[in-house]
Design an enzyme around this catalytic site. Structure first.
Site, mmCIF file in Angstrom:
data_model
loop_
_atom_site.group_PDB
_atom_site.id
_atom_site.type_symbol
_atom_site.label_atom_id
_atom_site.label_comp_id
_atom_site.label_asym_id
_atom_site.label_seq_id
_atom_site.Cartn_x
_atom_site.Cartn_y
_atom_site.Cartn_z
ATOM 1 C CB CYS A 20 -0.925 0.001 1.214
ATOM 2 S SG CYS A 20 -1.966 1.470 1.318
ATOM 3 N NE ARG A 47 2.501 1.021 3.456
ATOM 4 C CZ ARG A 47 3.674 0.410 3.488
ATOM 5 N NH1 ARG A 47 4.143 -0.070 4.637
ATOM 6 N NH2 ARG A 47 4.407 0.301 2.395
ATOM 7 C CD1 TRP A 85 -7.303 8.171 -1.430
ATOM 8 C CD2 TRP A 85 -8.197 8.560 0.581
ATOM 9 N NE1 TRP A 85 -6.374 8.874 -0.705
ATOM 10 C CE2 TRP A 85 -6.903 9.130 0.546
ATOM 11 C CE3 TRP A 85 -8.965 8.689 1.744
ATOM 12 C CZ2 TRP A 85 -6.361 9.812 1.630
ATOM 13 C CZ3 TRP A 85 -8.405 9.360 2.816
ATOM 14 C CH2 TRP A 85 -7.132 9.915 2.756
ATOM 15 C CD GLU A 88 -5.555 1.863 -6.160
ATOM 16 O OE1 GLU A 88 -5.754 0.752 -5.645
ATOM 17 O OE2 GLU A 88 -5.793 2.948 -5.587
#
Length: 378
Positions: A84, A87, A257, A262
């Site tokens: 991720c 973070r 979000w 992506e």
């Protein structure tokens, strides 16, 4: 509320030892309790709590986290998520403690509530809903969808697929379990398939007010809206286990979000997903007869411009890959200053578009595996 919950006929879900529940590892429990007290000095020393946890594990095979331990564990699991990039705000994760919910119907209600609360009218809020844990001889529930919101894949007679090909197996499973589906659109929301620890699975049909979708348009090309594309606002991962101190919470849907790429560089562009680069290139009038025209790159950029523009216009939280890359390095610096390891998987941290133009491209990262963490089911 129950009009969108439909019970299913018996379904023989695979049962493994891990699925049937397992003992809590006392070493992992001790490691977590010491971490919690080290990062929360106000909780005092860990000795009394360690003795309490050890006694509970010896008596029952597992133990129960306090509310504060659960919140801390879930937030640190996000902090430790090596794949991720977002973070920096791990401390802001909202933790919905629903450990008393274990039935399929209860999980369905919580999935809908999670989406409504996380969506926030477009102001997306990082949220995790923690449901009943695994315990010896008492497995917790699971969600079979990899995200709470997924678009169906409809097979056509000519062998083609309408919708998201990634979800062919999930669509077929939903139909096997009784989902009647729809007319075969490209963005039909699938039901959530919930497998309780014991008993039959259940289909949860998500109500419309729980699924915020953004229609896509381009700021410069009016024809883009004619493609009738859209995407949902909340990326809620739902098929991973939240492991905290040797306890597995097999059903813990969580979301942040979206980062624009992506959707624009993966979901809508990948060949095995919506595969729209050729369509966009044709509308742009690009030369697709040779790769040297870089038509794919041009189409990819415009597709991502449309995604970012549309979410901003709709007032829905989204970030771009350049901003998020800088934020990640800020997070990395804060973790190093705090004396903590910040694990990161380079192949996931570097954005899928213009990677070398972002600062996260030009360095290596620690690949340690830390706990607490979100992990794939064993």
């Amino acid at each position: 509320m129950r009009t969108w919950i439909r019970s299913l006929s018996p379904f023989d879900a695979p049962r493994t030892q891990a699925w049937l529940g397992r003992l809590a590892d006392p070493r992992e429990a001790e490691r977590f309790i010491r971490l919690y007290h080290a990062e929360n000095p106000g909780a005092g020393g860990p000795e009394a709590r360690l003795r309490e946890v050890a006694r509970e594990i010896a008596r029952t095979g597992t133990y129960t986290h306090t509310a504060d331990e659960l919140v801390f564990g879930a937030r640190v699991a996000w902090r430790n998520s090596s794949r991720c990039i977002g973070r920096l705000y791990w401390r802001s994760l909202r933790v919905r403690d629903r450990r008393d919910v274990s039935t399929a119907e209860g999980v369905a209600l919580e999935c809908v509530a999670h989406l409504r609360e996380a969506t926030g009218g477009g102001r997306i809020r990082p949220t995790v809903t923690v449901l009943a844990p695994d315990a010896p001889a008492r497995p917790g529930p699971r969600i079979l969808n990899d995200q709470l919101i997924r678009y169906a894949a409809h097979r056509s007679r000519d062998g083609g697929v309408t919708g998201d090909p990634r979800n062919l197996w999930l669509t077929d499973l939903a139909r096997t379990l009784g989902w009647r589906g729809s007319a075969g659109g490209r963005f039909d929301v699938l039901p959530v398939i919930i497998q309780p620890g014991l008993g039959d699975p259940l289909l949860c049909h998500l109500p419309g007010d729980a699924v915020l979708e953004v229609p896509l348009a381009h700021p410069d090309y009016g024809w883009f809206a004619e493609l009738e594309l859209r995407w949902h606002a909340v990326p809620a991962i739902s098929d991973m286990c939240l492991e905290i101190g040797g306890v597995c919470y097999p059903c813990a849907p969580f979301n942040g979000w979206y980062m624009g790429t992506e959707i624009g560089a993966r979901n809508l562009a990948d060949h095995d997903r919506y595969d729209l680069l050729g369509t966009v290139a044709a509308r742009l009038g690009l030369d697709t007869s040779t790769e040297r025209s870089l038509w794919r790159d041009h189409a990819l950029v415009e597709l991502n411009v449309a995604v970012l523009h549309s979410f901003e216009r709709a007032g829905v939280t989204m970030t771009d890959h350049h901003t998020e890359s800088r934020r990640f390095l800020t997070h990395l610096a804060k973790e190093e200053k705090a004396g903590r390891v910040c694990p990161a998987d380079w192949s996931w941290i570097v954005p899928p578009m213009s990677g070398s133009a972002t600062p996260v491209f030009h360095r290596y990262y620690d690949t340690s595996v830390l706990t607490p963490s979100f992990v794939h089911h064993r």
